[in-house]
Design a protein around this motif. Structure first.
Motif, PDB file in Angstrom:
ATOM      1  N   THR A  28     -61.096  14.504  66.240  1.00  0.00           N
ATOM      2  CA  THR A  28     -62.353  15.120  66.682  1.00  0.00           C
ATOM      3  C   THR A  28     -62.143  16.613  66.871  1.00  0.00           C
ATOM      4  N   ILE A  29     -63.164  17.381  66.514  1.00  0.00           N
ATOM      5  CA  ILE A  29     -63.150  18.833  66.719  1.00  0.00           C
ATOM      6  C   ILE A  29     -64.433  19.202  67.450  1.00  0.00           C
ATOM      7  N   ALA A  30     -64.296  19.715  68.641  1.00  0.00           N
ATOM      8  CA  ALA A  30     -65.461  20.095  69.444  1.00  0.00           C
ATOM      9  C   ALA A  30     -66.201  21.256  68.802  1.00  0.00           C
ATOM     10  N   GLY A  31     -67.467  21.390  69.118  1.00  0.00           N
ATOM     11  CA  GLY A  31     -68.256  22.488  68.589  1.00  0.00           C
ATOM     12  C   GLY A  31     -67.638  23.839  68.888  1.00  0.00           C
ATOM     13  N   GLY A  32     -67.610  24.711  67.883  1.00  0.00           N
ATOM     14  CA  GLY A  32     -67.051  26.046  68.051  1.00  0.00           C
ATOM     15  C   GLY A  32     -65.544  26.099  67.994  1.00  0.00           C
ATOM     16  N   ASN A  33     -64.880  24.981  67.664  1.00  0.00           N
ATOM     17  CA  ASN A  33     -63.419  24.928  67.625  1.00  0.00           C
ATOM     18  C   ASN A  33     -62.913  24.653  66.220  1.00  0.00           C
ATOM     19  N   SER A  34     -61.595  24.789  66.082  1.00  0.00           N
ATOM     20  CA  SER A  34     -60.930  24.567  64.797  1.00  0.00           C
ATOM     21  C   SER A  34     -59.655  23.770  65.017  1.00  0.00           C
ATOM     22  N   GLU A  35     -59.184  23.180  63.940  1.00  0.00           N
ATOM     23  CA  GLU A  35     -57.911  22.446  64.008  1.00  0.00           C
ATOM     24  C   GLU A  35     -57.176  22.594  62.683  1.00  0.00           C
ATOM     25  N   MET A  36     -55.839  22.703  62.801  1.00  0.00           N
ATOM     26  CA  MET A  36     -55.008  22.855  61.622  1.00  0.00           C
ATOM     27  C   MET A  36     -54.544  21.486  61.134  1.00  0.00           C
ATOM     28  N   PHE A  37     -54.618  21.279  59.820  1.00  0.00           N
ATOM     29  CA  PHE A  37     -54.123  20.055  59.199  1.00  0.00           C
ATOM     30  C   PHE A  37     -53.015  20.423  58.217  1.00  0.00           C
ATOM     31  N   HIS A  38     -51.939  19.639  58.237  1.00  0.00           N
ATOM     32  CA  HIS A  38     -50.754  19.958  57.437  1.00  0.00           C
ATOM     33  C   HIS A  38     -50.615  18.983  56.277  1.00  0.00           C
ATOM     34  N   VAL A  39     -50.433  19.547  55.086  1.00  0.00           N
ATOM     35  CA  VAL A  39     -50.251  18.762  53.864  1.00  0.00           C
ATOM     36  C   VAL A  39     -48.839  19.010  53.347  1.00  0.00           C
ATOM     37  N   THR A  40     -48.159  17.946  52.920  1.00  0.00           N
ATOM     38  CA  THR A  40     -46.790  18.043  52.419  1.00  0.00           C
ATOM     39  C   THR A  40     -46.729  17.582  50.968  1.00  0.00           C
ATOM     40  N   PHE A  41     -46.073  18.399  50.138  1.00  0.00           N
ATOM     41  CA  PHE A  41     -45.851  18.056  48.728  1.00  0.00           C
ATOM     42  C   PHE A  41     -44.395  17.664  48.559  1.00  0.00           C
ATOM     43  N   SER A  42     -44.155  16.463  48.037  1.00  0.00           N
ATOM     44  CA  SER A  42     -42.790  15.928  47.861  1.00  0.00           C
ATOM     45  C   SER A  42     -42.627  15.431  46.430  1.00  0.00           C
ATOM     46  N   PRO A  43     -42.358  16.327  45.478  1.00  0.00           N
ATOM     47  CA  PRO A  43     -42.255  15.896  44.070  1.00  0.00           C
ATOM     48  C   PRO A  43     -41.039  15.007  43.838  1.00  0.00           C
ATOM     49  N   ASN A  44     -41.210  14.004  42.981  1.00  0.00           N
ATOM     50  CA  ASN A  44     -40.091  13.109  42.649  1.00  0.00           C
ATOM     51  C   ASN A  44     -39.679  13.218  41.191  1.00  0.00           C
ATOM     52  N   ALA A  45     -40.287  14.158  40.465  1.00  0.00           N
ATOM     53  CA  ALA A  45     -39.947  14.373  39.062  1.00  0.00           C
ATOM     54  C   ALA A  45     -40.382  15.781  38.659  1.00  0.00           C
ATOM     55  N   ILE A  46     -39.803  16.274  37.566  1.00  0.00           N
ATOM     56  CA  ILE A  46     -40.180  17.581  37.047  1.00  0.00           C
ATOM     57  C   ILE A  46     -41.585  17.497  36.449  1.00  0.00           C
ATOM     58  N   GLY A  47     -42.409  18.510  36.718  1.00  0.00           N
ATOM     59  CA  GLY A  47     -43.737  18.566  36.110  1.00  0.00           C
ATOM     60  C   GLY A  47     -44.827  18.854  37.113  1.00  0.00           C
ATOM     61  N   ALA A  48     -46.007  19.148  36.571  1.00  0.00           N
ATOM     62  CA  ALA A  48     -47.162  19.504  37.401  1.00  0.00           C
ATOM     63  C   ALA A  48     -47.796  18.261  38.009  1.00  0.00           C
ATOM     64  N   GLN A  49     -48.284  18.415  39.228  1.00  0.00           N
ATOM     65  CA  GLN A  49     -48.987  17.352  39.941  1.00  0.00           C
ATOM     66  C   GLN A  49     -50.282  17.917  40.530  1.00  0.00           C
ATOM     67  N   ASN A  50     -51.306  17.084  40.550  1.00  0.00           N
ATOM     68  CA  ASN A  50     -52.597  17.475  41.124  1.00  0.00           C
ATOM     69  C   ASN A  50     -53.159  16.310  41.932  1.00  0.00           C
ATOM     70  N   GLY A  51     -54.062  16.631  42.827  1.00  0.00           N
ATOM     71  CA  GLY A  51     -54.691  15.580  43.616  1.00  0.00           C
ATOM     72  C   GLY A  51     -55.797  16.127  44.488  1.00  0.00           C
ATOM     73  N   ASN A  52     -56.368  15.248  45.282  1.00  0.00           N
ATOM     74  CA  ASN A  52     -57.427  15.618  46.225  1.00  0.00           C
ATOM     75  C   ASN A  52     -57.136  15.006  47.583  1.00  0.00           C
ATOM     76  N   ILE A  53     -57.380  15.786  48.626  1.00  0.00           N
ATOM     77  CA  ILE A  53     -57.366  15.277  50.000  1.00  0.00           C
ATOM     78  C   ILE A  53     -58.819  15.104  50.407  1.00  0.00           C
ATOM     79  N   ILE A  54     -59.187  13.880  50.769  1.00  0.00           N
ATOM     80  CA  ILE A  54     -60.599  13.557  51.035  1.00  0.00           C
ATOM     81  C   ILE A  54     -60.810  13.324  52.527  1.00  0.00           C
TER      82      ILE A  54
END
Length: 221
Positions: free
Chosen positions: A74-100
């Motif tokens: 929950t984020i109260a009105g007038g406030n902000s929150e930081m969300f952390h995303v981690t990329f952990s590649p398991n092979a050589i090459g480009a990767q793409n995706g979406n966080i929903i």
């Protein structure tokens, strides 16, 4: 009629101002190059510019190489929150995706696109073995071998060692960018007669570590 119109505008304006909003600091996160089997973290700020509380009910990633803590928030009105995303590649090459993000603001669901490239060094020796042939005692002979980095990241050779003191190698450590070749000089200096054998051991950060080159020679007087 005019009074009704004014009242309607006031009600709409109040509703808009009163509602919660979902406002990300960016629409995408680009991780660029990340070493395979390592990970890199980046963050995105979600702001609620409304008055009501923003309820984030679910967060999912379409590509499991990009992870985010997916607990309700929950984020109260007038406030902000930081969300952390981690990329952990398991092979050589480009990767793409979406966080929903699923939430109770009018724009739900909202999507943050993510991208990154897995990179890694490689280690290839120009020779698997070197033979010095016959050599007089207390003389020296040198042979040159090359280490090729045909990978996509910096190669770190942390140690190059010999299992026989009559064979030496320089350098004792080295680094090489992608597509670089590293010159290594092996010296045979027999101090006693007979057949001599040695392993030249390369310790490095490519997948094949440690790699070994076999050296041999014969000392005679």
């Amino acid at each position: 009629m005019k009074l009704r119109y004014i009242l309607l505008l006031c009600i709409i304006s109040f509703s808009v101002l009163h509602a919660q909003t979902f406002s990300p600091s960016a629409s995408n996160i680009a991780f660029d190059n990340v070493l395979v089997s390592a990970n890199k973290q980046d963050s995105i700020l979600i702001s609620n510019a409304g008055i009501d509380t923003l309820f984030i009910t679910n967060i999912t990633s379409e590509n499991n190489l990009f992870s985010i803590l997916s607990s309700p928030d929950t984020i109260a009105g007038g406030n902000s929150e930081m969300f952390h995303v981690t990329f952990s590649p398991n092979a050589i090459g480009a990767q793409n995706g979406n966080i929903i993000f699923l939430h109770n603001a009018a724009t739900s669901p909202d999507t943050i696109s993510v991208s990154g490239t897995g990179v890694a060094p490689s280690f290839t020796l120009s020779h698997s073995s070197v033979s010095f042939g016959n050599l007089l005692l207390n003389t020296t002979k040198q042979e040159t071998v090359f280490v090729k980095n045909s990978g996509t990241a910096l190669l770190n050779i942390t140690n190059i060692s010999s299992t026989n003191s009559e064979f030496s190698v320089t350098p004792s450590s080295a680094t090489g960018n992608a597509a670089d070749s590293i010159e290594c000089i092996i010296t045979f200096s027999p101090t006693s007669s007979g057949i001599k054998n040695c392993n030249i051991i390369f310790t490095h950060d490519a997948e094949s570590s440690p790699d070994t080159l076999i050296a041999s020679g014969v000392g005679f007087d």
